[in-house]
Scaffold this motif. Sequence first.
Motif, PDB file in Angstrom:
ATOM      1  N   ILE A 113      -8.488 -11.647  -4.439  1.00 18.01           N
ATOM      2  CA  ILE A 113      -7.943 -10.798  -3.376  1.00 18.01           C
ATOM      3  C   ILE A 113      -7.657 -11.589  -2.100  1.00 18.01           C
ATOM      4  O   ILE A 113      -6.794 -11.225  -1.296  1.00 18.01           O
ATOM      5  CB  ILE A 113      -8.931  -9.635  -3.092  1.00 18.01           C
ATOM      6  CG1 ILE A 113      -8.255  -8.504  -2.358  1.00 18.01           C
ATOM      7  CG2 ILE A 113     -10.156 -10.105  -2.338  1.00 18.01           C
ATOM      8  CD1 ILE A 113      -7.395  -7.664  -3.226  1.00 18.01           C
TER       9      ILE A 113
ATOM     10  N   SER B  97       0.893  -3.507   1.151  1.00 21.25           N
ATOM     11  CA  SER B  97       1.186  -2.212   0.542  1.00 21.25           C
ATOM     12  C   SER B  97      -0.089  -1.380   0.534  1.00 21.25           C
ATOM     13  O   SER B  97      -1.193  -1.901   0.666  1.00 21.25           O
ATOM     14  CB  SER B  97       1.662  -2.395  -0.890  1.00 21.25           C
ATOM     15  OG  SER B  97       0.581  -2.813  -1.697  1.00 21.25           O
ATOM     16  N   ARG B  98       0.075  -0.106   0.367  1.00 21.99           N
ATOM     17  CA  ARG B  98      -1.093   0.756   0.359  1.00 21.99           C
ATOM     18  C   ARG B  98      -2.037   0.401  -0.814  1.00 21.99           C
ATOM     19  O   ARG B  98      -3.250   0.282  -0.608  1.00 21.99           O
ATOM     20  CB  ARG B  98      -0.649   2.220   0.283  1.00 21.99           C
ATOM     21  CG  ARG B  98      -1.725   3.194   0.689  1.00 21.99           C
ATOM     22  CD  ARG B  98      -2.323   3.899  -0.497  1.00 21.99           C
ATOM     23  NE  ARG B  98      -3.683   4.299  -0.248  1.00 21.99           N
ATOM     24  CZ  ARG B  98      -4.327   5.179  -0.996  1.00 21.99           C
ATOM     25  NH1 ARG B  98      -3.711   5.752  -1.997  1.00 21.99           N
ATOM     26  NH2 ARG B  98      -5.585   5.442  -0.765  1.00 21.99           N
ATOM     27  N   PRO B  99      -1.529   0.194  -2.031  1.00 23.23           N
ATOM     28  CA  PRO B  99      -2.463  -0.199  -3.093  1.00 23.23           C
ATOM     29  C   PRO B  99      -3.209  -1.504  -2.764  1.00 23.23           C
ATOM     30  O   PRO B  99      -4.406  -1.598  -3.007  1.00 23.23           O
ATOM     31  CB  PRO B  99      -1.564  -0.348  -4.324  1.00 23.23           C
ATOM     32  CG  PRO B  99      -0.422   0.591  -4.072  1.00 23.23           C
ATOM     33  CD  PRO B  99      -0.182   0.515  -2.594  1.00 23.23           C
ATOM     34  N   ASP B 100      -2.515  -2.462  -2.167  1.00 27.49           N
ATOM     35  CA  ASP B 100      -3.199  -3.704  -1.799  1.00 27.49           C
ATOM     36  C   ASP B 100      -4.250  -3.458  -0.719  1.00 27.49           C
ATOM     37  O   ASP B 100      -5.332  -4.058  -0.739  1.00 27.49           O
ATOM     38  CB  ASP B 100      -2.194  -4.757  -1.314  1.00 27.49           C
ATOM     39  CG  ASP B 100      -1.522  -5.468  -2.480  1.00 27.49           C
ATOM     40  OD1 ASP B 100      -1.986  -5.285  -3.626  1.00 27.49           O
ATOM     41  OD2 ASP B 100      -0.530  -6.188  -2.264  1.00 27.49           O
TER      42      ASP B 100
ATOM     43  N   LYS C 119      -4.185 -12.340  -0.816  1.00 25.67           N
ATOM     44  CA  LYS C 119      -3.366 -11.293  -0.192  1.00 25.67           C
ATOM     45  C   LYS C 119      -3.476 -11.337   1.328  1.00 25.67           C
ATOM     46  O   LYS C 119      -2.685 -10.696   2.022  1.00 25.67           O
ATOM     47  CB  LYS C 119      -3.841  -9.914  -0.651  1.00 25.67           C
ATOM     48  CG  LYS C 119      -3.707  -9.664  -2.134  1.00 25.67           C
ATOM     49  CD  LYS C 119      -2.344  -9.094  -2.460  1.00 25.67           C
ATOM     50  CE  LYS C 119      -2.250  -8.702  -3.920  1.00 25.67           C
ATOM     51  NZ  LYS C 119      -0.887  -8.297  -4.283  1.00 25.67           N
TER      52      LYS C 119
ATOM     53  N   PHE D  23      -5.938  -0.877  -0.403  1.00 23.46           N
ATOM     54  CA  PHE D  23      -7.102  -0.294  -1.063  1.00 23.46           C
ATOM     55  C   PHE D  23      -7.921  -1.361  -1.774  1.00 23.46           C
ATOM     56  O   PHE D  23      -9.153  -1.386  -1.685  1.00 23.46           O
ATOM     57  CB  PHE D  23      -6.694   0.805  -2.047  1.00 23.46           C
ATOM     58  CG  PHE D  23      -7.883   1.424  -2.705  1.00 23.46           C
ATOM     59  CD1 PHE D  23      -8.674   2.331  -2.000  1.00 23.46           C
ATOM     60  CD2 PHE D  23      -8.285   1.058  -3.980  1.00 23.46           C
ATOM     61  CE1 PHE D  23      -9.820   2.871  -2.566  1.00 23.46           C
ATOM     62  CE2 PHE D  23      -9.430   1.593  -4.553  1.00 23.46           C
ATOM     63  CZ  PHE D  23     -10.188   2.499  -3.845  1.00 23.46           C
TER      64      PHE D  23
ATOM     65  N   LEU E  19       6.152   5.177   0.732  1.00 22.06           N
ATOM     66  CA  LEU E  19       4.939   5.029   1.539  1.00 22.06           C
ATOM     67  C   LEU E  19       3.906   4.112   0.886  1.00 22.06           C
ATOM     68  O   LEU E  19       2.925   3.745   1.514  1.00 22.06           O
ATOM     69  CB  LEU E  19       4.314   6.396   1.819  1.00 22.06           C
ATOM     70  CG  LEU E  19       5.095   7.290   2.767  1.00 22.06           C
ATOM     71  CD1 LEU E  19       4.400   8.638   2.908  1.00 22.06           C
ATOM     72  CD2 LEU E  19       5.228   6.639   4.139  1.00 22.06           C
ATOM     73  N   ASN E  20       4.137   3.775  -0.365  1.00 27.38           N
ATOM     74  CA  ASN E  20       3.205   2.856  -1.028  1.00 27.38           C
ATOM     75  C   ASN E  20       3.612   1.401  -0.869  1.00 27.38           C
ATOM     76  O   ASN E  20       2.879   0.505  -1.276  1.00 27.38           O
ATOM     77  CB  ASN E  20       3.128   3.176  -2.529  1.00 27.38           C
ATOM     78  CG  ASN E  20       2.248   4.367  -2.790  1.00 27.38           C
ATOM     79  OD1 ASN E  20       1.105   4.409  -2.350  1.00 27.38           O
ATOM     80  ND2 ASN E  20       2.798   5.357  -3.470  1.00 27.38           N
ATOM     81  N   MET E  21       4.795   1.172  -0.320  1.00 24.27           N
ATOM     82  CA  MET E  21       5.338  -0.177  -0.342  1.00 24.27           C
ATOM     83  C   MET E  21       4.889  -1.023   0.844  1.00 24.27           C
ATOM     84  O   MET E  21       4.609  -0.518   1.925  1.00 24.27           O
ATOM     85  CB  MET E  21       6.866  -0.103  -0.382  1.00 24.27           C
ATOM     86  CG  MET E  21       7.376   0.438  -1.710  1.00 24.27           C
ATOM     87  SD  MET E  21       9.113   0.899  -1.645  1.00 24.27           S
ATOM     88  CE  MET E  21       9.834  -0.724  -1.508  1.00 24.27           C
ATOM     89  N   SER E  22       4.858  -2.323   0.595  1.00 20.44           N
ATOM     90  CA  SER E  22       4.529  -3.263   1.666  1.00 20.44           C
ATOM     91  C   SER E  22       5.716  -3.364   2.605  1.00 20.44           C
ATOM     92  O   SER E  22       6.844  -3.016   2.260  1.00 20.44           O
ATOM     93  CB  SER E  22       4.236  -4.644   1.086  1.00 20.44           C
ATOM     94  OG  SER E  22       5.439  -5.223   0.615  1.00 20.44           O
ATOM     95  N   ARG E  23       5.463  -3.873   3.796  1.00 19.02           N
ATOM     96  CA  ARG E  23       6.548  -4.014   4.756  1.00 19.02           C
ATOM     97  C   ARG E  23       7.636  -4.960   4.231  1.00 19.02           C
ATOM     98  O   ARG E  23       8.830  -4.619   4.311  1.00 19.02           O
ATOM     99  CB  ARG E  23       5.978  -4.487   6.093  1.00 19.02           C
ATOM    100  CG  ARG E  23       6.921  -4.251   7.248  1.00 19.02           C
ATOM    101  CD  ARG E  23       7.590  -5.513   7.704  1.00 19.02           C
ATOM    102  NE  ARG E  23       8.871  -5.257   8.300  1.00 19.02           N
ATOM    103  CZ  ARG E  23       9.515  -6.144   9.040  1.00 19.02           C
ATOM    104  NH1 ARG E  23       8.964  -7.303   9.309  1.00 19.02           N
ATOM    105  NH2 ARG E  23      10.714  -5.892   9.487  1.00 19.02           N
TER     106      ARG E  23
ATOM    107  N   LEU F  50      -1.643   4.098  -7.454  1.00 21.19           N
ATOM    108  CA  LEU F  50      -3.050   3.704  -7.385  1.00 21.19           C
ATOM    109  C   LEU F  50      -3.845   4.272  -8.564  1.00 21.19           C
ATOM    110  O   LEU F  50      -4.845   3.684  -8.993  1.00 21.19           O
ATOM    111  CB  LEU F  50      -3.662   4.190  -6.072  1.00 21.19           C
ATOM    112  CG  LEU F  50      -4.936   3.473  -5.633  1.00 21.19           C
ATOM    113  CD1 LEU F  50      -4.667   2.014  -5.351  1.00 21.19           C
ATOM    114  CD2 LEU F  50      -5.527   4.134  -4.388  1.00 21.19           C
TER     115      LEU F  50
ATOM    116  N   PHE G 257     -10.891   0.726 -11.186  1.00 24.44           N
ATOM    117  CA  PHE G 257     -11.589  -0.248 -10.348  1.00 24.44           C
ATOM    118  C   PHE G 257     -13.029  -0.439 -10.800  1.00 24.44           C
ATOM    119  O   PHE G 257     -13.602   0.412 -11.472  1.00 24.44           O
ATOM    120  CB  PHE G 257     -11.555   0.222  -8.886  1.00 24.44           C
ATOM    121  CG  PHE G 257     -10.182   0.173  -8.301  1.00 24.44           C
ATOM    122  CD1 PHE G 257      -9.724  -0.977  -7.670  1.00 24.44           C
ATOM    123  CD2 PHE G 257      -9.322   1.261  -8.413  1.00 24.44           C
ATOM    124  CE1 PHE G 257      -8.436  -1.030  -7.143  1.00 24.44           C
ATOM    125  CE2 PHE G 257      -8.040   1.203  -7.890  1.00 24.44           C
ATOM    126  CZ  PHE G 257      -7.594   0.066  -7.252  1.00 24.44           C
TER     127      PHE G 257
END
Lengths: 683, 683
Positions: free
Chosen positions: B679, A68-71, B682, A73, B65-69, B655, B660
Amino acid sequence: MPDFTDSLKPQYDGQAILEAERNRSPIQVHELSKHLLSRNNFLERQSKIVSILQNDPLFSKRNQLNMSRPDRFHVGLARNKKLRRLAKQYAWDLEDYKMAEYLTDEMSPYHLQHGMFATSVFQQSSDEQRAEWLPAVRDFKVLGCYAQTELGHGSNVRGVEATATYDLKAQQWVLHSPTLTASKWWNGALGRVATHAVVIAQLQIPKKEGTGYDSHGPHQFLCRIRDEKTHQPLDGIVIGDIGPKYGYASMDNGYMLFDNFRIPHSALLCRYSKVDPKTGAFQRQGHPAIVYGTLTATRGAIILNARLVLARAVTIAIRYTSIRRQFQDRDAETSSQEVAVLDYPTVQIRLLPLLATSLALHYTGEAVSDHFKKSAAKIENGDFSALAEMHALSSGLKSLCTQYAADGIETCRRSMGGHGFHGASGLVGINSDYLSKPTVEGDNWMITQQVASYLIKKMDEVVTNTAGKSKDTVVGQFQSFLTAKKPFYTLFQGSEINAKEILNAFEWRSAYLSHEAYQARIVQKKSWTSLLIQLHKLSRAYSEMVLVTNFFNAIQSSNLSIETAKVIEQCFYLYALYTIDNDPRSFSTTGAVADASMDALPDHILDIMSQIRPHAVKLVDAWAIPDYLLNSALGRYDGKVYEDLFHRAHHENPLNKTTFNPHWEDEEIVLGSGDGGKILSKL
Amino acid sequence: MPDFTDSLKPQYDGQAILEAERNRSPIQVHELSKHLLSRNNFLERQSKIVSILQNDPLFSKRNQLNMSRPDRFHVGLARNKKLRRLAKQYAWDLEDYKMAEYLTDEMSPYHLQHGMFATSVFQQSSDEQRAEWLPAVRDFKVLGCYAQTELGHGSNVRGVEATATYDLKAQQWVLHSPTLTASKWWNGALGRVATHAVVIAQLQIPKKEGTGYDSHGPHQFLCRIRDEKTHQPLDGIVIGDIGPKYGYASMDNGYMLFDNFRIPHSALLCRYSKVDPKTGAFQRQGHPAIVYGTLTATRGAIILNARLVLARAVTIAIRYTSIRRQFQDRDAETSSQEVAVLDYPTVQIRLLPLLATSLALHYTGEAVSDHFKKSAAKIENGDFSALAEMHALSSGLKSLCTQYAADGIETCRRSMGGHGFHGASGLVGINSDYLSKPTVEGDNWMITQQVASYLIKKMDEVVTNTAGKSKDTVVGQFQSFLTAKKPFYTLFQGSEINAKEILNAFEWRSAYLSHEAYQARIVQKKSWTSLLIQLHKLSRAYSEMVLVTNFFNAIQSSNLSIETAKVIEQCFYLYALYTIDNDPRSFSTTGAVADASMDALPDHILDIMSQIRPHAVKLVDAWAIPDYLLNSALGRYDGKVYEDLFHRAHHENPLNKTTFNPHWEDEEIVLGSGDGGKILSKL
């Protein structure tokens, strides 16, 4: 889990095919690599850094396209931080660090730190300010961003709405965003990471008498924007990330608004503009032209980067289409084998000119970088004579070269058929990331005005005999143009190609179109806006001439071994003739190329392509792009295309770990989970 | 959380700007919408379905658009299933259901069910097989996919490696994948969802005597591939999803291999090929040409789809560039306002021809669909005379129209500057999804051979007087071509444009290039492969002629109100003249257009664009694309561009909920979480 697929082999062996391709060409790959990539010890540096990154699990690109986009990042920031730690551990210099950024192949928050942020602080600061800030910037203690563009304002700096109003009593600046469109927008590293920002705002000083302000235009202010401990925006500022984009998933392009936010008098970077803290008196000093020096240097880097990006796409496409077989030759025996895709002229005409273009970009990138370095030194010493030409040259080339690369990636992708659409093509990331380039650092259509404007001015000087004894090459070209009549150069004698006449044709066309634009603007006094399309074409013609000239010069002075030099020469011909063939009317109506030569172009191009074809794989090998960077099943060096595609799908795709409930009557998605309706939380 | 940004307004009011744009044009939008979108009650259907979808939270596109595939796939499947339930609830017909798919704007597993899967089962099945399978297919009890392409084999069906070998004793077929490249690959819905597949495999029957097989080429077999209860692949099959791609995140394009997997004799779809269960005797029957009928019908739909896709991108770009201001007119007073971006000719020349192209695609899509319907009826009745032309026509148009649309989306995006790169442009999804189109259903470069082949054959017939009394329009054009000399049509008399001469020029050029290709192939007997580039250009010239002709005919017969008709006529001129200007040499060297007319093109194009400009917003309004489908801050109907961009960033971007830890010395990523190193999971 082992299964019967483990023992299967592909019908044809990509590894053997690439070996055969490499065996049949006499090109000395290593020699050519050194020829292309010696600047700043590129090759050695690349080997050194890639061996570190590809063995570090944090830098594995395996699952990236699933994230995902947040990941993305999160991972991008983690990698950025790790790169700094690696830089310390291995005592990397700045070039090493940039190489590491290049190889990780993602734009992440720290990228701006050495770039626009540090550059601005350095260029705009007084000596005292430099002493105060630069060490912290260099050590990443202060994390910066460059906040110029706004929601409603892009390339046009003068349109910036944010104001910095001087409060004489408090001796402070008051930053303010009067409207929504005044919101800073797109600024990299601002969204989630930066602790400080260089803010561009309209400098305003209250009038001595009466109300209102004296406005002095956009200036740069360096200010703290987030709290050291909580990392929250300071009171009076709103900040955030602007959300998902085409690429750049790991970059926090941000927005920022000010509500009468106060910063000290010292925040104004005051190398070229000073404000007296007590009287508010405003004073400009020195020549800020050095800024343009950096801009043009940046653009030199953009050209060299464009060549590597294009070379990467071409590497993938050439290797894959050499291996891939499809359809039989229509005129062949029915029992014959399928043809390698790269043997079709319809594939060659898409890929081989791009291969040649990557070389064209290379030689001009090199020439321009050297030229800019010399000019920058002059400017440092107060000689601004080279500035106008540098600016024009860099604008035209930036526009053309980034367009070549951006369009070229997509052309490569389409040439690869279905698998070009797959994530394992290695082009998804580079494609979406690179699509920003035709727009940023000056929109490709907008900046061509600067080239045209320069050429019209030069032509005017030549026509009116006021050019003086300028050493400018353009002036020389224009002078000979004005005394000649249409030359209709003959590019071919039988199968022979005349390189010098090609060069002449490009120069003539550029001069002719410059003169036409001069006539329209200066003589006929047409409105600038009505000429914009014509001026854009002029910029392109001029830039193509520059590319052809630098390519030609490089061939003359190259000390490559004979076989290799010969192939590079063929690439020169291909680039030049293909360029003519793509805009034929502008070469014929300007009188640059004879009609018979125009008619002969397609056959010559076909012929040159068939001569380059056997060397295609070794030519792309010479770009020495590591598999780690390519990250492509289709383009890998060893040719194991199908093995890798299958491995990625069958062993690495996380989606295959889930069994779904495919029946429409059930709300449940994952079979047996009873997760009906849960999915709404994702939206 | 409320803050000071809540009360801010943009510097200029997009809503007011669009209102003013709409007020200054006399175009009757609703009339034009009905003119363009009446086929199959498109407009009414769209209103009906969009009102259901946009109020259903599962169909919200907000966070996509923020989601993972993997999450996109989950959501896509959930939506697919819900669509079926909605179809039942609201008693949708097939057109309603397709409209819902179109509006959700994602390719998901069920898409193939009505498409290639159902079509194959219907076309290839015997009457008994139809009775057995079609009800279950229609009710989605059997979930299907169409498994033709393989890892090593794309467009060339004959190259398929999978085998179906008949076992006479067991009266079964044995499906087998002899190599890795024989793996079925890319097949939609196969990866995670399908319960059944139509498998294309080489039909083999053991020789009566001795060893070995008689091979009868690729055939279609319908078989069960997954267990009803566990949804796991059956023993002897390996299946999975092939992984992330450019777009199509919610489609499970899959792979499948067989290890001597047995299926019953009845699995062979046997409308056109029968195998005697006991003797293994193979028999072809009937004419499978109906398959081409479907293929060409599919291609008619592709053209109509291309126009809507292009219209969508153009809608966004026209609305946004009408609102966006940037830079002042260089010749204007210094105090003047910034200029609307669409008022720059450099932006017009990118967008307005595309606007005209969307109309050109429309009229040809309509004409071709009608034509195909008639021809399909003929074919059903055993008259195959129209087949060759239909196939050629549809191939050339598929290639050209999908290229227009795919390239057009990107041109629109770049015309919008920085914000075009933002996710809120609404172009990210459509761009990556649509990029598959130039490749699938026949690669755009490959299939143009079929057009050229047809034209060469027709020219041969005309030259040798064997064409008979064909009613084929091409034959007529070729006949007049052969008796004429180069006409050099004059397109302009002063400011007047002569539409008929434009048409003549396109026809002449197409005939001329056909004759040139005929000369090269038939007379000079050049190799087919060496001619491929030339043939590709011929296909394009022919297809452009078709587009211009259909556009012209539509204008003649339109019953639009006068003002609207006049603007549509300008769009015709723009499409035609821009097309000539883009390939000028092929119009001048073929003798199609007089030199003076060629020289006058750019000024005429500028003039036409200035006439279309005031109507641009209303012209795109007429495409009636709902905001729900556009999903674009830049293109929304009400013009609230900046409000929406900011809202999405400031209130909807996940986000921005995370703080962060930006400091490189710390491994921690989320501030205060102590997540250092986490991380890695992931990746």
